[in-house]
Design a protein around this motif. Structure first.
Motif, PDB file in Angstrom:
ATOM      1  N   ASP A 132      -3.307  -8.290  -4.530  1.00 29.82           N
ATOM      2  CA  ASP A 132      -2.225  -7.322  -4.357  1.00 29.82           C
ATOM      3  C   ASP A 132      -2.333  -6.189  -5.366  1.00 29.82           C
ATOM      4  O   ASP A 132      -2.013  -5.038  -5.052  1.00 29.82           O
ATOM      5  CB  ASP A 132      -0.860  -8.006  -4.464  1.00 29.82           C
ATOM      6  N   VAL A 133      -2.791  -6.487  -6.576  1.00 30.39           N
ATOM      7  CA  VAL A 133      -3.008  -5.429  -7.572  1.00 30.39           C
ATOM      8  C   VAL A 133      -4.085  -4.473  -7.059  1.00 30.39           C
ATOM      9  O   VAL A 133      -3.951  -3.253  -7.166  1.00 30.39           O
ATOM     10  CB  VAL A 133      -3.400  -6.004  -8.951  1.00 30.39           C
ATOM     11  N   TYR A 134      -5.161  -5.018  -6.482  1.00 34.40           N
ATOM     12  CA  TYR A 134      -6.215  -4.177  -5.921  1.00 34.40           C
ATOM     13  C   TYR A 134      -5.681  -3.314  -4.775  1.00 34.40           C
ATOM     14  O   TYR A 134      -5.970  -2.120  -4.695  1.00 34.40           O
ATOM     15  CB  TYR A 134      -7.385  -5.022  -5.400  1.00 34.40           C
ATOM     16  N   LEU A 135      -4.892  -3.930  -3.885  1.00 39.86           N
ATOM     17  CA  LEU A 135      -4.326  -3.201  -2.757  1.00 39.86           C
ATOM     18  C   LEU A 135      -3.374  -2.108  -3.235  1.00 39.86           C
ATOM     19  O   LEU A 135      -3.411  -0.974  -2.739  1.00 39.86           O
ATOM     20  CB  LEU A 135      -3.605  -4.175  -1.813  1.00 39.86           C
ATOM     21  N   ASP A 136      -2.523  -2.443  -4.201  1.00 41.49           N
ATOM     22  CA  ASP A 136      -1.594  -1.459  -4.763  1.00 41.49           C
ATOM     23  C   ASP A 136      -2.354  -0.301  -5.402  1.00 41.49           C
ATOM     24  O   ASP A 136      -2.012   0.873  -5.212  1.00 41.49           O
ATOM     25  CB  ASP A 136      -0.693  -2.108  -5.820  1.00 41.49           C
ATOM     26  N   SER A 137      -3.393  -0.633  -6.150  1.00 39.85           N
ATOM     27  CA  SER A 137      -4.194   0.406  -6.823  1.00 39.85           C
ATOM     28  C   SER A 137      -4.912   1.290  -5.805  1.00 39.85           C
ATOM     29  O   SER A 137      -5.012   2.510  -5.989  1.00 39.85           O
ATOM     30  CB  SER A 137      -5.206  -0.236  -7.766  1.00 39.85           C
ATOM     31  N   LEU A 138      -5.388   0.682  -4.722  1.00 41.01           N
ATOM     32  CA  LEU A 138      -6.015   1.460  -3.660  1.00 41.01           C
ATOM     33  C   LEU A 138      -5.001   2.400  -3.010  1.00 41.01           C
ATOM     34  O   LEU A 138      -5.320   3.554  -2.698  1.00 41.01           O
ATOM     35  CB  LEU A 138      -6.638   0.533  -2.616  1.00 41.01           C
ATOM     36  N   GLY A 139      -3.785   1.913  -2.808  1.00 43.50           N
ATOM     37  CA  GLY A 139      -2.729   2.771  -2.267  1.00 43.50           C
ATOM     38  C   GLY A 139      -2.456   3.952  -3.186  1.00 43.50           C
ATOM     39  O   GLY A 139      -2.354   5.102  -2.742  1.00 43.50           O
ATOM     40  N   ALA A 140      -2.339   3.690  -4.494  1.00 39.67           N
ATOM     41  CA  ALA A 140      -2.101   4.760  -5.465  1.00 39.67           C
ATOM     42  C   ALA A 140      -3.267   5.742  -5.480  1.00 39.67           C
ATOM     43  O   ALA A 140      -3.069   6.967  -5.477  1.00 39.67           O
ATOM     44  CB  ALA A 140      -1.881   4.163  -6.857  1.00 39.67           C
ATOM     45  N   MET A 141      -4.480   5.218  -5.473  1.00 41.70           N
ATOM     46  CA  MET A 141      -5.671   6.073  -5.501  1.00 41.70           C
ATOM     47  C   MET A 141      -5.724   6.969  -4.263  1.00 41.70           C
ATOM     48  O   MET A 141      -6.053   8.154  -4.360  1.00 41.70           O
ATOM     49  CB  MET A 141      -6.927   5.196  -5.573  1.00 41.70           C
ATOM     50  N   THR A 142      -5.375   6.422  -3.122  1.00 41.04           N
ATOM     51  CA  THR A 142      -5.365   7.203  -1.884  1.00 41.04           C
ATOM     52  C   THR A 142      -4.309   8.306  -1.955  1.00 41.04           C
ATOM     53  O   THR A 142      -4.577   9.452  -1.590  1.00 41.04           O
ATOM     54  CB  THR A 142      -5.098   6.287  -0.668  1.00 41.04           C
ATOM     55  N   PHE A 191       0.836  -1.202   0.000  1.00 39.90           N
ATOM     56  CA  PHE A 191       0.000   0.000   0.000  1.00 39.90           C
ATOM     57  C   PHE A 191       0.873   1.255   0.000  1.00 39.90           C
ATOM     58  O   PHE A 191       0.654   2.174  -0.790  1.00 39.90           O
ATOM     59  CB  PHE A 191      -0.918  -0.012   1.228  1.00 39.90           C
ATOM     60  N   GLY A 192       1.866   1.295   0.867  1.00 34.64           N
ATOM     61  CA  GLY A 192       2.716   2.486   1.010  1.00 34.64           C
ATOM     62  C   GLY A 192       3.544   2.800  -0.218  1.00 34.64           C
ATOM     63  O   GLY A 192       3.660   3.971  -0.619  1.00 34.64           O
ATOM     64  N   SER A 193       4.124   1.782  -0.840  1.00 38.88           N
ATOM     65  CA  SER A 193       4.967   2.053  -2.007  1.00 38.88           C
ATOM     66  C   SER A 193       4.116   2.540  -3.179  1.00 38.88           C
ATOM     67  O   SER A 193       4.517   3.464  -3.904  1.00 38.88           O
ATOM     68  CB  SER A 193       5.789   0.821  -2.386  1.00 38.88           C
ATOM     69  N   PHE A 194       2.926   1.987  -3.354  1.00 36.12           N
ATOM     70  CA  PHE A 194       2.070   2.460  -4.436  1.00 36.12           C
ATOM     71  C   PHE A 194       1.369   3.768  -4.081  1.00 36.12           C
ATOM     72  O   PHE A 194       1.026   4.547  -4.966  1.00 36.12           O
ATOM     73  CB  PHE A 194       1.087   1.369  -4.873  1.00 36.12           C
ATOM     74  N   PHE A 195       1.191   4.049  -2.804  1.00 35.31           N
ATOM     75  CA  PHE A 195       0.730   5.361  -2.359  1.00 35.31           C
ATOM     76  C   PHE A 195       1.724   6.416  -2.854  1.00 35.31           C
ATOM     77  O   PHE A 195       1.343   7.405  -3.477  1.00 35.31           O
ATOM     78  CB  PHE A 195       0.631   5.378  -0.828  1.00 35.31           C
ATOM     79  N   LEU A 196       3.009   6.173  -2.580  1.00 37.09           N
ATOM     80  CA  LEU A 196       4.047   7.111  -3.029  1.00 37.09           C
ATOM     81  C   LEU A 196       4.111   7.196  -4.551  1.00 37.09           C
ATOM     82  O   LEU A 196       4.273   8.289  -5.104  1.00 37.09           O
ATOM     83  CB  LEU A 196       5.417   6.693  -2.479  1.00 37.09           C
ATOM     84  N   LEU A 197       3.971   6.063  -5.220  1.00 34.40           N
ATOM     85  CA  LEU A 197       3.998   6.067  -6.679  1.00 34.40           C
ATOM     86  C   LEU A 197       2.855   6.929  -7.226  1.00 34.40           C
ATOM     87  O   LEU A 197       3.063   7.746  -8.134  1.00 34.40           O
ATOM     88  CB  LEU A 197       3.909   4.640  -7.219  1.00 34.40           C
ATOM     89  N   GLY A 198       1.668   6.794  -6.667  1.00 34.23           N
ATOM     90  CA  GLY A 198       0.533   7.614  -7.085  1.00 34.23           C
ATOM     91  C   GLY A 198       0.774   9.093  -6.821  1.00 34.23           C
ATOM     92  O   GLY A 198       0.493   9.943  -7.668  1.00 34.23           O
ATOM     93  N   LEU A 214      -1.099   4.700 -14.670  1.00 40.70           N
ATOM     94  CA  LEU A 214       0.325   4.338 -14.626  1.00 40.70           C
ATOM     95  C   LEU A 214       0.637   3.464 -13.408  1.00 40.70           C
ATOM     96  O   LEU A 214       1.330   2.453 -13.514  1.00 40.70           O
ATOM     97  CB  LEU A 214       1.196   5.594 -14.624  1.00 40.70           C
ATOM     98  N   ALA A 215       0.124   3.855 -12.247  1.00 40.33           N
ATOM     99  CA  ALA A 215       0.404   3.098 -11.015  1.00 40.33           C
ATOM    100  C   ALA A 215      -0.289   1.738 -11.030  1.00 40.33           C
ATOM    101  O   ALA A 215       0.331   0.714 -10.723  1.00 40.33           O
ATOM    102  CB  ALA A 215      -0.021   3.910  -9.792  1.00 40.33           C
ATOM    103  N   ALA A 216      -1.568   1.704 -11.393  1.00 42.06           N
ATOM    104  CA  ALA A 216      -2.302   0.432 -11.418  1.00 42.06           C
ATOM    105  C   ALA A 216      -1.755  -0.481 -12.511  1.00 42.06           C
ATOM    106  O   ALA A 216      -1.653  -1.703 -12.321  1.00 42.06           O
ATOM    107  CB  ALA A 216      -3.794   0.686 -11.628  1.00 42.06           C
ATOM    108  N   GLY A 217      -1.401   0.104 -13.637  1.00 42.77           N
ATOM    109  CA  GLY A 217      -0.791  -0.690 -14.714  1.00 42.77           C
ATOM    110  C   GLY A 217       0.517  -1.309 -14.267  1.00 42.77           C
ATOM    111  O   GLY A 217       0.803  -2.474 -14.550  1.00 42.77           O
ATOM    112  N   TYR A 218       1.310  -0.525 -13.533  1.00 41.57           N
ATOM    113  CA  TYR A 218       2.579  -1.062 -13.037  1.00 41.57           C
ATOM    114  C   TYR A 218       2.339  -2.142 -11.986  1.00 41.57           C
ATOM    115  O   TYR A 218       3.079  -3.135 -11.924  1.00 41.57           O
ATOM    116  CB  TYR A 218       3.471   0.047 -12.474  1.00 41.57           C
ATOM    117  N   ALA A 219       1.300  -1.974 -11.179  1.00 39.21           N
ATOM    118  CA  ALA A 219       0.952  -3.010 -10.187  1.00 39.21           C
ATOM    119  C   ALA A 219       0.626  -4.323 -10.891  1.00 39.21           C
ATOM    120  O   ALA A 219       1.085  -5.393 -10.475  1.00 39.21           O
ATOM    121  CB  ALA A 219      -0.233  -2.552  -9.332  1.00 39.21           C
ATOM    122  N   GLY A 220      -0.151  -4.248 -11.954  1.00 35.40           N
ATOM    123  CA  GLY A 220      -0.478  -5.448 -12.724  1.00 35.40           C
ATOM    124  C   GLY A 220       0.749  -6.067 -13.368  1.00 35.40           C
ATOM    125  O   GLY A 220       0.942  -7.289 -13.331  1.00 35.40           O
TER     126      GLY A 220
END
Length: 176
Positions: free
Chosen positions: A141-151, A86-93, A117-123
């Motif tokens: 994990d893709v959903y969690l990563d995307s939620l982190g980016a969205m947040t 969550f945190g790493s994709f939060f920062l990516l977003g 870009l963030a969700a695509g990279y998560a996938g």
């Protein structure tokens, strides 16, 4: 003033690429290389809050997550790993949004591009893990990563609009 924005935008985009590079190398490592359970067993040997945490039980990707199923250290490690996702994709977003907001015609477009870009990279990252014999690719994990980016994008957007409102109010006060 525009030159300052261009420089800052470039820095944020470079930071987004740095996060992506770190994620690439992190997901190339085997689970054994990233296993923190022995460390957790040492520092949490008294199993603090075990009585409180024993009642927590849920399913993630078809597997039970509980102290009974994973042991105390495994249970704590699960939350550390998911917080890292969550945190790493939060920062990516955040970095994608801040890097793109002045380069696009609207904040909505910047937010959508940053999320794609963030969700695509998560996938992509999870797909890559599916080819590593010691890793498991999970759609959750893709959903969690995307939620982190969205947040991260949502908070950055709110902070950006809040900051621009304060600047415009200051300008109005100066020129009255």
């Amino acid at each position: 003033m525009r030159k300052t924005h261009e420089w800052k935008d470039t820095i944020f985009i470079l930071l987004a690429f740095c996060i992506m590079i770190l994620l690439y190398f992190s997901s190339s490592m085997s689970y054994q290389d990233q296993n923190v359970q022995p460390f957790l067993e040492r520092i949490l040997s008294g199993e603090p809050l075990k009585g409180l945490l024993e009642v927590v039980r849920f399913s993630y990707a078809g597997n039970e997550v509980s102290i009974q199923a994973s042991g105390y250290a495994g249970f704590v490690e699960f939350f550390i790993r998911k917080a890292a996702h969550f945190g790493s994709f939060f920062l990516l977003g955040v970095f994608w949004f801040l890097g793109l907001k002045n380069k696009s015609s609207s904040y909505i477009l910047a937010a959508l591009l940053a999320l794609l870009l963030a969700a695509g990279y998560a996938g992509f990252d999870e797909l890559r893990q599916s080819f590593n014999p010691n890793r498991t690719a999970l759609m959750e994990d893709v959903y969690l990563d995307s939620l982190g980016a969205m947040t991260g994008i949502a908070i950055s957007w709110l902070m950006s609009t809040r900051g621009s409102n304060k600047k415009s109010n200051r300008r109005k006060l100066k020129f009255r």
